[in-house]
Design a protein around this motif. Structure first.
Motif, mmCIF file in Angstrom:
data_model
loop_
_atom_site.group_PDB
_atom_site.id
_atom_site.type_symbol
_atom_site.label_atom_id
_atom_site.label_comp_id
_atom_site.label_asym_id
_atom_site.label_seq_id
_atom_site.Cartn_x
_atom_site.Cartn_y
_atom_site.Cartn_z
ATOM 1 N N THR A 4 21.780 62.130 62.005
ATOM 2 C CA THR A 4 21.539 62.120 63.445
ATOM 3 C C THR A 4 22.883 61.937 64.127
ATOM 4 O O THR A 4 23.163 60.912 64.720
ATOM 5 N N GLY A 5 23.751 62.929 64.000
ATOM 6 C CA GLY A 5 25.098 62.884 64.564
ATOM 7 C C GLY A 5 25.075 62.804 66.072
ATOM 8 O O GLY A 5 24.051 62.982 66.709
ATOM 9 N N SER A 6 26.241 62.529 66.638
ATOM 10 C CA SER A 6 26.378 62.444 68.089
ATOM 11 C C SER A 6 25.987 63.778 68.711
ATOM 12 O O SER A 6 26.575 64.806 68.402
ATOM 13 N N PRO A 7 24.986 63.811 69.573
ATOM 14 C CA PRO A 7 24.557 65.076 70.170
ATOM 15 C C PRO A 7 25.671 65.861 70.851
ATOM 16 O O PRO A 7 25.797 67.057 70.604
ATOM 17 N N PRO A 8 26.530 65.239 71.675
ATOM 18 C CA PRO A 8 27.588 66.038 72.298
ATOM 19 C C PRO A 8 28.495 66.706 71.276
ATOM 20 O O PRO A 8 28.799 67.883 71.379
ATOM 21 N N THR A 9 28.887 65.971 70.258
ATOM 22 C CA THR A 9 29.777 66.514 69.237
ATOM 23 C C THR A 9 29.096 67.609 68.440
ATOM 24 O O THR A 9 29.680 68.655 68.163
ATOM 25 N N THR A 10 27.847 67.395 68.069
ATOM 26 C CA THR A 10 27.122 68.366 67.255
ATOM 27 C C THR A 10 26.861 69.657 68.012
ATOM 28 O O THR A 10 27.068 70.747 67.488
ATOM 29 N N GLY A 78 12.236 66.111 70.159
ATOM 30 C CA GLY A 78 12.174 64.680 70.414
ATOM 31 C C GLY A 78 13.398 63.913 69.961
ATOM 32 O O GLY A 78 14.355 64.453 69.410
ATOM 33 N N LEU A 79 13.324 62.621 70.179
ATOM 34 C CA LEU A 79 14.412 61.703 69.874
ATOM 35 C C LEU A 79 14.806 61.699 68.410
ATOM 36 O O LEU A 79 15.962 61.469 68.078
ATOM 37 N N HIS A 80 13.859 61.920 67.533
ATOM 38 C CA HIS A 80 14.112 61.780 66.110
ATOM 39 C C HIS A 80 14.460 63.103 65.427
ATOM 40 O O HIS A 80 14.603 63.144 64.206
ATOM 41 N N THR A 81 14.592 64.160 66.203
ATOM 42 C CA THR A 81 15.023 65.442 65.638
ATOM 43 C C THR A 81 16.528 65.391 65.441
ATOM 44 O O THR A 81 17.260 65.115 66.385
ATOM 45 N N PRO A 82 17.022 65.631 64.228
ATOM 46 C CA PRO A 82 18.469 65.588 64.007
ATOM 47 C C PRO A 82 19.196 66.586 64.907
ATOM 48 O O PRO A 82 18.753 67.725 65.072
ATOM 49 N N SER A 83 20.294 66.134 65.487
ATOM 50 C CA SER A 83 21.041 66.992 66.406
ATOM 51 C C SER A 83 21.533 68.258 65.720
ATOM 52 O O SER A 83 21.618 69.312 66.333
ATOM 53 N N GLU A 84 21.819 68.190 64.414
ATOM 54 C CA GLU A 84 22.249 69.380 63.683
ATOM 55 C C GLU A 84 21.143 70.430 63.625
ATOM 56 O O GLU A 84 21.416 71.630 63.691
ATOM 57 N N ALA A 85 19.905 69.994 63.499
ATOM 58 C CA ALA A 85 18.776 70.927 63.475
ATOM 59 C C ALA A 85 18.595 71.583 64.833
ATOM 60 O O ALA A 85 18.354 72.795 64.926
ATOM 61 N N VAL A 86 18.716 70.793 65.893
ATOM 62 C CA VAL A 86 18.575 71.346 67.237
ATOM 63 C C VAL A 86 19.700 72.343 67.516
ATOM 64 O O VAL A 86 19.461 73.434 68.021
ATOM 65 N N ALA A 87 20.936 71.989 67.193
ATOM 66 C CA ALA A 87 22.073 72.888 67.430
ATOM 67 C C ALA A 87 21.968 74.154 66.594
ATOM 68 O O ALA A 87 22.356 75.236 67.042
ATOM 69 N N GLY A 88 21.430 74.066 65.397
ATOM 70 C CA GLY A 88 21.265 75.241 64.546
ATOM 71 C C GLY A 88 20.211 76.198 65.059
ATOM 72 O O GLY A 88 20.298 77.411 64.836
ATOM 73 N N PHE A 89 19.215 75.675 65.753
ATOM 74 C CA PHE A 89 18.130 76.499 66.278
ATOM 75 C C PHE A 89 18.645 77.544 67.270
ATOM 76 O O PHE A 89 18.459 78.750 67.058
#
Length: 99
Positions: A4-10, A78-89
């Motif tokens: 769950t990396g930093s959302p801005p960075t990811t 949601g909150l518990h979705t890893p930022s890497e997964a969201v950015a990859g989408f």
């Protein structure tokens, strides 16, 4: 396993430098909003934790897609979705898109 990396960075790391970014600079805390838009403007991804109701709804990620020849649609995470997964989408959408 995804972290769950930093959302801005990811988001800035996964969405190439050709994307338009705002918010979430390295000096900004992870609680700040971050916006990224694809070069063609068809895909938007937002980390929007500054909205108090987002935490109550458990939705802090928004991905909006506006196809060139179709109806717009939104995917929320949601909150518990890893930022890497969201950015990859959205990265996958843009890579394989005909927007």
């Amino acid at each position: 396993m995804l972290s769950t990396g930093s959302p801005p960075t990811t988001v800035q790391g996964r969405c190439s430098i050709s994307w338009t970014h705002s918010g979430g600079r390295s000096s900004t805390p992870p609680e700040a909003n971050v916006h990224a838009t694809s070069p063609d403007g068809c895909v938007y991804v937002g980390w929007l934790p500054e909205d108090p109701s987002a935490w109550q709804r458990n939705i802090v990620w928004h991905v909006r897609v506006q196809p060139a020849d179709g109806d717009a649609w939104v995917q929320k995470f949601g909150l518990h979705t890893p930022s890497e997964a969201v950015a990859g989408f959205p990265a996958a959408l843009v890579t394989h898109s005909s927007c």
